[in-house]
Design an enzyme around this catalytic site. Structure first.
Site, PDB file in Angstrom:
ATOM      1  N   ASP A 191      -4.086   2.929  -2.460  1.00 46.03           N
ATOM      2  CA  ASP A 191      -3.206   4.022  -2.050  1.00 46.03           C
ATOM      3  C   ASP A 191      -2.716   4.594  -3.371  1.00 46.03           C
ATOM      4  O   ASP A 191      -1.925   3.948  -4.063  1.00 46.03           O
ATOM      5  CB  ASP A 191      -2.024   3.495  -1.225  1.00 46.03           C
ATOM      6  CG  ASP A 191      -1.118   4.628  -0.778  1.00 46.03           C
ATOM      7  OD1 ASP A 191      -0.868   5.545  -1.592  1.00 46.03           O
ATOM      8  OD2 ASP A 191      -0.655   4.607   0.372  1.00 46.03           O
ATOM      9  N   HIS A 192      -3.192   5.770  -3.742  1.00 46.83           N
ATOM     10  CA  HIS A 192      -2.946   6.216  -5.115  1.00 46.83           C
ATOM     11  C   HIS A 192      -1.458   6.453  -5.389  1.00 46.83           C
ATOM     12  O   HIS A 192      -1.045   6.490  -6.542  1.00 46.83           O
ATOM     13  CB  HIS A 192      -3.809   7.439  -5.476  1.00 46.83           C
ATOM     14  CG  HIS A 192      -3.296   8.745  -4.946  1.00 46.83           C
ATOM     15  ND1 HIS A 192      -3.483   9.150  -3.660  1.00 46.83           N
ATOM     16  CD2 HIS A 192      -2.599   9.743  -5.542  1.00 46.83           C
ATOM     17  CE1 HIS A 192      -2.925  10.335  -3.485  1.00 46.83           C
ATOM     18  NE2 HIS A 192      -2.386  10.727  -4.620  1.00 46.83           N
ATOM     19  N   HIS A 254       0.753   6.845   2.376  1.00 49.88           N
ATOM     20  CA  HIS A 254       1.689   7.143   1.281  1.00 49.88           C
ATOM     21  C   HIS A 254       3.145   7.033   1.736  1.00 49.88           C
ATOM     22  O   HIS A 254       3.969   6.400   1.075  1.00 49.88           O
ATOM     23  CB  HIS A 254       1.452   8.552   0.726  1.00 49.88           C
ATOM     24  CG  HIS A 254       0.029   8.830   0.332  1.00 49.88           C
ATOM     25  ND1 HIS A 254      -0.807   7.857  -0.152  1.00 49.88           N
ATOM     26  CD2 HIS A 254      -0.710   9.962   0.363  1.00 49.88           C
ATOM     27  CE1 HIS A 254      -1.998   8.384  -0.417  1.00 49.88           C
ATOM     28  NE2 HIS A 254      -1.962   9.667  -0.103  1.00 49.88           N
TER      29      HIS A 254
HETATM   30  C1  BG6 Z   1      -4.279  12.453  -0.442  1.00 48.70           C
HETATM   31  C2  BG6 Z   1      -4.426  13.292   0.798  1.00 48.70           C
HETATM   32  O1  BG6 Z   1      -4.274  11.098  -0.113  1.00 48.70           O
HETATM   33  O2  BG6 Z   1      -3.060  12.790  -1.084  1.00 48.70           O
HETATM   34  C3  BG6 Z   1      -4.362  14.769   0.468  1.00 48.70           C
HETATM   35  O3  BG6 Z   1      -5.661  12.996   1.435  1.00 48.70           O
HETATM   36  C4  BG6 Z   1      -3.120  15.082  -0.327  1.00 48.70           C
HETATM   37  O4  BG6 Z   1      -4.398  15.559   1.661  1.00 48.70           O
HETATM   38  C5  BG6 Z   1      -2.967  14.120  -1.507  1.00 48.70           C
HETATM   39  O5  BG6 Z   1      -3.216  16.418  -0.788  1.00 48.70           O
HETATM   40  C6  BG6 Z   1      -1.623  14.299  -2.193  1.00 48.70           C
HETATM   41  O6  BG6 Z   1      -1.614  13.531  -3.367  1.00 48.70           O
HETATM   42  P1  BG6 Z   1      -0.679  13.940  -4.586  1.00 48.70           P
HETATM   43  O7  BG6 Z   1      -0.927  12.858  -5.599  1.00 48.70           O
HETATM   44  O8  BG6 Z   1      -1.120  15.293  -5.047  1.00 48.70           O
HETATM   45  O9  BG6 Z   1       0.718  13.954  -4.074  1.00 48.70           O
END
Ligand code: BG6
Length: 504
Positions: A191-192, A254
Site C-alpha cells: 500500500d504505497h 489507503h
Molecule cells: C492509487 C489509486 O492507489 O492512489 C489512484 O489507484 C490514486 O486512483 C492514487 O490516484 C493516489 O496516490 P497519491 O500518492 O497520488 O496520493
C-alpha cells in the site's frame, strides 16, 4: 529476540540492498515505467542497490533485452551513471501469463543471471500486472518451484500490488493462490501510502512524544476527519476504474491504513509484528455497518462537469474508457465507529474523491470545546474548536489550531494556527514511497507492508457496503460538481452530529 526498528534506524549507513534479481510481471506497463523504474534509478543513484542487481521484465509485449534496457533508461529524465551501468544487465522475457513456457524461460534466465551477475539466487517477484493475472502468475511460479529459495542463505519474496481482491471472498481466493507456493513471510502486499514519510510520521508523532498520547482519546477528541482528496479526474485509467470505484480504490486500502495508524494502541516495539498486530486490532474494532446503517453512514457520488483549478473539466461519464451510463462512485464519505475504550462515541469521518478542489491528504483530530468559557459570547465569536491536523500531502507538516487573544484594549479571542513544515524543518528530501518500499522488500523488512489479516479486516469493513450496493456494487449516487468538496449529502452526515467538514 526483537526485530530491528527499521522506522527509526540510520537509513544511509545500514540500508543497502543485497545482491538480487527483481522480476517484474507487467514490465511493459504504466506502473513499471512511471513508478518502479524511477524509484529503482533513484536507489541506484544513491548507491543503495547492490552492483549485483538485475531487473528482469516479464510481459506479453514482444521486446528484446536491448529495447527493455532502453525503456529503463527512458523512464527517467537524466539516468545516473549507476543506472546506466545496471541497465546494461537487465533482461526481458516475453510471453503469456498463463503459458507455462513463459515461466520455464524465466527460470532459465534467472539461472543464467545468477551465474553471470552474482545475484546469489536472491529473488524478488513483483506483480505489477492487471489484477486478473495475479493468481495465475502465482500459480505458475509455484508449479515450477520458483518460490523455493535455492539455498539456505538465499531469499525469495513476492510483492503484490493493489487491488488485493475485489471483496472479502475474492481476496481470500487470491491469498490462497499466492500461498500455494509462498509462505506468508514471503508475501509483501503493497500500500504505497505506508511508504510516505508523513504517514510514518503519524507513528513518530504519537509514540515518540509524551504530550499527544494523553489527549488522543474520547475524553479530549470530539471526532476525527480523514481526507484523501484528488483534483485530478480518472484520466486514462477509466477502464480500470469502472470496475473499482473510490471505495475499493482508496477507502479499502489507503484510508483504512491511515485510520489504523491514527487509532491503534501504542505498540511495545516499532517492528513489523508490533505495528501490524496493533493495526489489525484497531481495524477489528471498527464497527461493521448493518444494511440499514449503510444508508445513513455512507454517501457515494460521481463527479459531473465543472471547474477545477480554473479549468473546465468533463464529467466522469465523459472520460475515456467510461460508460456514458456508468454508476461507479468517484467520491465516498463515511462515518465509522471504533468500538473500544479509547474511541467509543468518537465518530471517524472519512472522505475521498477525484475532482475535488485540490490534492490533499490529511488527518484532523478535532477536540472538544473547553468545558466552560469564562468570556462573553461577543468575545469568543471568532473561536473555533481546537484541532491537530496532520498534513500528509502536499505541504507536509502539522498544524495546531487554538484560540488566542486578538491584540487590542478589549479581550477578544480568535482561532490561530501554529505550523510545523517538513520542508522548513529538514534539509533532507523525502524519498518517494516506492523507493522506500522496494528497498524494504529487498532487505526483507515487512513493517510497511500489509499482512493478510489486515487485508481481511479491511474487506470485512468494506464488504457489507458493497453488498448493500448490490451485485454490481453500484451505489445510489449523489451528484458531485467537479471542483467542489462533495455533495450536500456528505455535509449532512456531519451536520447530524453537530460537526462540519474542514474546508482546507
Ligand atoms: C492509487 C489509486 O492507489 O492512489 C489512484 O489507484 C490514486 O486512483 C492514487 O490516484 C493516489 O496516490 P497519491 O500518492 O497520488 O496520493
Amino acid at each position: 529476540m526483537t526485530e530491528p526498528n527499521p522506522l527509526f534506524q540510520d537509513l544511509d549507513s545500514e540500508r543497502r540492498a543485497p545482491p538480487c534479481v527483481l522480476v517484474v510481471f507487467g514490465a511493459s506497463g504504466d506502473l513499471t515505467k512511471r513508478k518502479l523504474m524511477p524509484a529503482l534509478e533513484a536507489l541506484a543513484a544513491n548507491r543503495l542497490l547492490s552492483s549485483a542487481f538485475v531487473l528482469v521484465g516479464v510481459a506479453r509485449t514482444q521486446m528484446s533485452d536491448g529495447s527493455f534496457r532502453q525503456v529503463a533508461l527512458d523512464a527517467v529524465e537524466k539516468p545516473s551513471a549507476a543506472w546506466q551501468d545496471l541497465a546494461s544487465g537487465f533482461r526481458y522475457v516475453s510471453g503469456g501469463y498463463d503459458d507455462p513456457a513463459t515461466y520455464r524461460e524465466l527460470g532459465r534466465v534467472l539461472d543464467a543471471v545468477d551465474a553471470e551477475r552474482g545475484t546469489a539466487g536472491n529473488r524478488l517477484y513483483y506483480l505489477a500486472t492487471v489484477p486478473e493475472v495475479f493468481a495465475p502468475v502465482a500459480h505458475y511460479l509455484a508449479d515450477l518451484g520458483l518460490p523455493r529459495p535455492l539455498s539456505e542463505d538465499a531469499f525469495v519474496r513476492i510483492v503484490v500490488e493493489k487491488p488485493y481482491g475485489r471483496d472479502l471472498e475474492s481476496a481470500a481466493r487470491l491469498d490462497a493462490a499466492i500461498r500455494e507456493g509462498f509462505a506468508e513471510e514471503q508475501v509483501y502486499r503493497i500500500d504505497h501510502y505506508l511508504g510516505k514519510e508523513t504517514v510514518q510520521n503519524v507513528l513518530a508523532l504519537r509514540f515518540a512524544n509524551s504530550i499527544f498520547e494523553p489527549i488522543w482519546n474520547r475524553r479530549y477528541v470530539s471526532h476525527v476527519q480523514i481526507t484523501v482528496s484528488e483534483s485530478l479526474g480518472v484520466g486514462t485509467r477509466g477502464g480500470f476504474y469502472e470496475g473499482a470505484g473510490a471505495l475499493r480504490d482508496i477507502v479499502q486500502n489507503h484510508v483504512l491504513q491511515v485510520l489504523a495508524l491514527t487509532a491503534m494502541e501504542p505498540p511495545a516495539t516499532v517492528d513489523a509484528r508490533g505495528i501490524r498486530d496493533e493495526k489489525v486490532k484497531a481495524l477489528r474494532a471498527v464497527d461493521i455497518l448493518s444494511p440499514e446503517e449503510v444508508a445513513h453512514n455512507v454517501v457515494a457520488a460521481q463527479y459531473v462537469r465543472g471547474w477545477v483549478e480554473g479549468e473546465e473539466v468533463p464529467a466522469y461519464t465523459e472520460e475515456p474508457g467510461v460508460s456514458p451510463d456508468s454508476r461507479t462512485e468517484t467520491y465516498v464519505a463515511m462515518r465509522l465507529r471504533i468500538d473500544n475504550w479509547r474511541w467509543a462515541g468518537v465518530p471517524f469521518y472519512v472522505r475521498t474523491g477525484k475532482r475535488l478542489p485540490k490534492r490533499m491528504t490529511e488527518v484532523a483530530m478535532e477536540f472538544h470545546r473547553a468545558p466552560h468559557l469564562p468570556f462573553g459570547a461577543d468575545q469568543t465569536r471568532g473561536l473555533g474548536s481546537n484541532a491537530l491536523v496532520l498534513r500528509i500531502q502536499p505541504d507536509e507538516g502539522i498544524t495546531l489550531r487554538f484560540g488566542a487573544k486578538v491584540p487590542g484594549q478589549v479581550l477578544r479571542v480568535r482561532t490561530v494556527s501554529m505550523d510545523f513544515s517538513y520542508e522548513a524543518a529538514f534539509l533532507e528530501e523525502a524519498a518517494d514511497a516506492y523507493e522506500r518500499l522496494l528497498l524494504d522488500a529487498m532487505l526483507g523488512d515487512p513493517t510497511l507492508f500489509i499482512r493478510s489479516d489486515e487485508v481481511e479486516q479491511s474487506w470485512r469493513i468494506v464488504d457489507p457496503i458493497l453488498k448493500v450496493w448490490g451485485e454490481e456494487g453500484r451505489p445510489p449516487l449523489a451528484g458531485h460538481l467537479a471542483g467542489t468538496w462533495g455533495p450536500e449529502e456528505a455535509d449532512r452526515l456531519l451536520e447530524q452530529d453537530g460537526h462540519e467538514w474542514r474546508s482546507p
